[in-house]
Design a protein around this motif. Structure first.
Motif, PDB file in Angstrom:
ATOM      1  N   LEU A 250       0.835  -1.199   0.000  1.00 55.36           N
ATOM      2  CA  LEU A 250       0.000   0.000   0.000  1.00 55.36           C
ATOM      3  C   LEU A 250       0.867   1.246   0.000  1.00 55.36           C
ATOM      4  CD1 LEU A 250      -2.688  -1.050   2.635  1.00 55.36           C
ATOM      5  CD2 LEU A 250      -2.929  -1.050   0.158  1.00 55.36           C
ATOM      6  N   ASP A 251       0.321   2.318  -0.547  1.00 56.84           N
ATOM      7  CA  ASP A 251       1.011   3.601  -0.586  1.00 56.84           C
ATOM      8  C   ASP A 251       1.163   4.138   0.843  1.00 56.84           C
ATOM      9  OD1 ASP A 251       2.131   5.918  -1.684  1.00 56.84           O
ATOM     10  OD2 ASP A 251       0.181   6.930  -1.720  1.00 56.84           O
ATOM     11  N   SER A 252       2.297   4.761   1.138  1.00 56.81           N
ATOM     12  CA  SER A 252       2.541   5.260   2.494  1.00 56.81           C
ATOM     13  C   SER A 252       1.553   6.364   2.881  1.00 56.81           C
ATOM     14  CB  SER A 252       3.980   5.754   2.636  1.00 56.81           C
ATOM     15  OG  SER A 252       4.231   6.808   1.731  1.00 56.81           O
ATOM     16  N   ALA A 253       1.083   7.142   1.915  1.00 57.46           N
ATOM     17  CA  ALA A 253       0.088   8.173   2.215  1.00 57.46           C
ATOM     18  C   ALA A 253      -1.219   7.524   2.657  1.00 57.46           C
ATOM     19  CB  ALA A 253      -0.149   9.058   1.001  1.00 57.46           C
ATOM     20  N   LEU A 254      -1.581   6.420   2.027  1.00 53.81           N
ATOM     21  CA  LEU A 254      -2.789   5.696   2.416  1.00 53.81           C
ATOM     22  C   LEU A 254      -2.622   5.098   3.808  1.00 53.81           C
ATOM     23  CD1 LEU A 254      -5.591   4.625   1.610  1.00 53.81           C
ATOM     24  CD2 LEU A 254      -4.447   2.615   0.676  1.00 53.81           C
ATOM     25  N   LEU A 255      -1.435   4.557   4.077  1.00 53.97           N
ATOM     26  CA  LEU A 255      -1.165   4.015   5.407  1.00 53.97           C
ATOM     27  C   LEU A 255      -1.235   5.114   6.477  1.00 53.97           C
ATOM     28  CD1 LEU A 255       1.770   1.535   4.706  1.00 53.97           C
ATOM     29  CD2 LEU A 255      -0.586   0.977   5.291  1.00 53.97           C
ATOM     30  N   PHE A 256      -0.709   6.303   6.161  1.00 56.45           N
ATOM     31  CA  PHE A 256      -0.767   7.408   7.110  1.00 56.45           C
ATOM     32  C   PHE A 256      -2.221   7.823   7.356  1.00 56.45           C
ATOM     33  CE2 PHE A 256      -0.603  11.876   8.392  1.00 56.45           C
ATOM     34  CZ  PHE A 256       0.241  11.774   9.481  1.00 56.45           C
ATOM     35  N   ALA A 257      -3.011   7.842   6.287  1.00 54.64           N
ATOM     36  CA  ALA A 257      -4.429   8.196   6.425  1.00 54.64           C
ATOM     37  C   ALA A 257      -5.152   7.186   7.310  1.00 54.64           C
ATOM     38  CB  ALA A 257      -5.089   8.273   5.054  1.00 54.64           C
ATOM     39  N   VAL A 258      -4.866   5.907   7.122  1.00 52.22           N
ATOM     40  CA  VAL A 258      -5.471   4.873   7.966  1.00 52.22           C
ATOM     41  C   VAL A 258      -4.999   5.048   9.412  1.00 52.22           C
ATOM     42  CG1 VAL A 258      -5.570   2.386   8.412  1.00 52.22           C
ATOM     43  CG2 VAL A 258      -5.791   3.242   6.076  1.00 52.22           C
ATOM     44  N   GLY A 259      -3.715   5.354   9.601  1.00 50.42           N
ATOM     45  CA  GLY A 259      -3.185   5.615  10.945  1.00 50.42           C
ATOM     46  C   GLY A 259      -3.850   6.817  11.591  1.00 50.42           C
ATOM     47  N   LEU A 260      -4.086   7.859  10.797  1.00 50.18           N
ATOM     48  CA  LEU A 260      -4.771   9.042  11.301  1.00 50.18           C
ATOM     49  C   LEU A 260      -6.206   8.717  11.691  1.00 50.18           C
ATOM     50  CD1 LEU A 260      -4.388  12.038  11.815  1.00 50.18           C
ATOM     51  CD2 LEU A 260      -5.147  12.481   9.496  1.00 50.18           C
ATOM     52  N   LEU A 261      -6.867   7.898  10.894  1.00 48.19           N
ATOM     53  CA  LEU A 261      -8.228   7.474  11.209  1.00 48.19           C
ATOM     54  C   LEU A 261      -8.256   6.679  12.511  1.00 48.19           C
ATOM     55  CD1 LEU A 261     -11.197   7.215  10.318  1.00 48.19           C
ATOM     56  CD2 LEU A 261     -10.555   5.118   9.146  1.00 48.19           C
ATOM     57  N   ILE A 262      -7.321   5.753  12.652  1.00 44.95           N
ATOM     58  CA  ILE A 262      -7.252   4.968  13.891  1.00 44.95           C
ATOM     59  C   ILE A 262      -6.954   5.881  15.075  1.00 44.95           C
ATOM     60  CG2 ILE A 262      -5.890   3.224  15.116  1.00 44.95           C
ATOM     61  CD1 ILE A 262      -5.584   1.787  12.398  1.00 44.95           C
ATOM     62  N   GLY A 263      -6.013   6.829  14.898  1.00 46.53           N
ATOM     63  CA  GLY A 263      -5.697   7.782  15.966  1.00 46.53           C
ATOM     64  C   GLY A 263      -6.902   8.631  16.336  1.00 46.53           C
ATOM     65  N   GLY A 264      -7.647   9.071  15.336  1.00 46.13           N
ATOM     66  CA  GLY A 264      -8.851   9.863  15.597  1.00 46.13           C
ATOM     67  C   GLY A 264      -9.892   9.072  16.360  1.00 46.13           C
ATOM     68  N   LEU A 265     -10.062   7.799  16.005  1.00 44.98           N
ATOM     69  CA  LEU A 265     -11.017   6.950  16.723  1.00 44.98           C
ATOM     70  C   LEU A 265     -10.578   6.736  18.171  1.00 44.98           C
ATOM     71  CD1 LEU A 265     -11.795   4.311  13.950  1.00 44.98           C
ATOM     72  CD2 LEU A 265     -13.290   6.138  14.790  1.00 44.98           C
TER      73      LEU A 265
END
Length: 159
Positions: free
Chosen positions: A32-47
């Protein structure tokens, strides 16, 4: 809507980066693209932050007390009075009254403080010298309806 403070923002970034690292290793088999991974990480962090803030204890509102401050020097401004009272505790508001016609200060005002700190401020600052004047500090009393100002001192109250 309450804006996040700086600590919350930094904490969110740290959680997002940690989420990125966790997702990167958890999904390392997927390319996966690192930007997509960061977005998923941000989503998890937000949750995680949303879950923590909803389950956390809400910060209780601080009760305040308004103090009358009399015999102020006419040259004193809100900043100087705030500094004086902040030595005694948390100050929320300082309002020095001015004459409507001349615009000059009238020598008294009101300081809104945390209720827990107000009594010690009265004890320490009443009859103390400030810029060559002896201050009079008391709890302000609410004026009766129909009056123009919202607070009165004990000496202003009718008998």
């Amino acid at each position: 809507m309450k804006l996040p403070d700086q600590k919350s923002f930094i904490f969110s970034i740290i959680i997002a980066v940690l989420g990125f690292v966790i997702v990167k290793f958890a999904l390392s088999s997927l390319q996966l693209d690192s930007a997509l991974l960061f977005a998923v990480g941000l989503l998890i962090g937000g949750l995680i932050i949303a879950a923590m803030s909803s389950s956390g204890v809400e910060e209780a509102e601080v009760k305040t007390k308004t103090l009358y401050v009399g015999n102020l020097p006419y040259r004193a401004n809100e900043g100087v009075v705030r500094t004086l009272f902040e030595e005694q505790g948390k100050v929320f508001n300082v309002r020095l009254l001015k004459d409507k016609n001349t615009g000059k200060r009238r020598g008294f005002g009101f300081v809104e403080m945390a209720e827990a700190d107000a009594d010690s401020a009265i004890a320490k600052l009443n009859d103390s010298e400030f810029q060559q004047r002896t201050l009079k500090v008391r709890e302000a009393k609410q004026k009766q309806e129909g009056s123009t100002n919202s607070f009165r001192t004990e000496s202003d109250q009718p008998d």
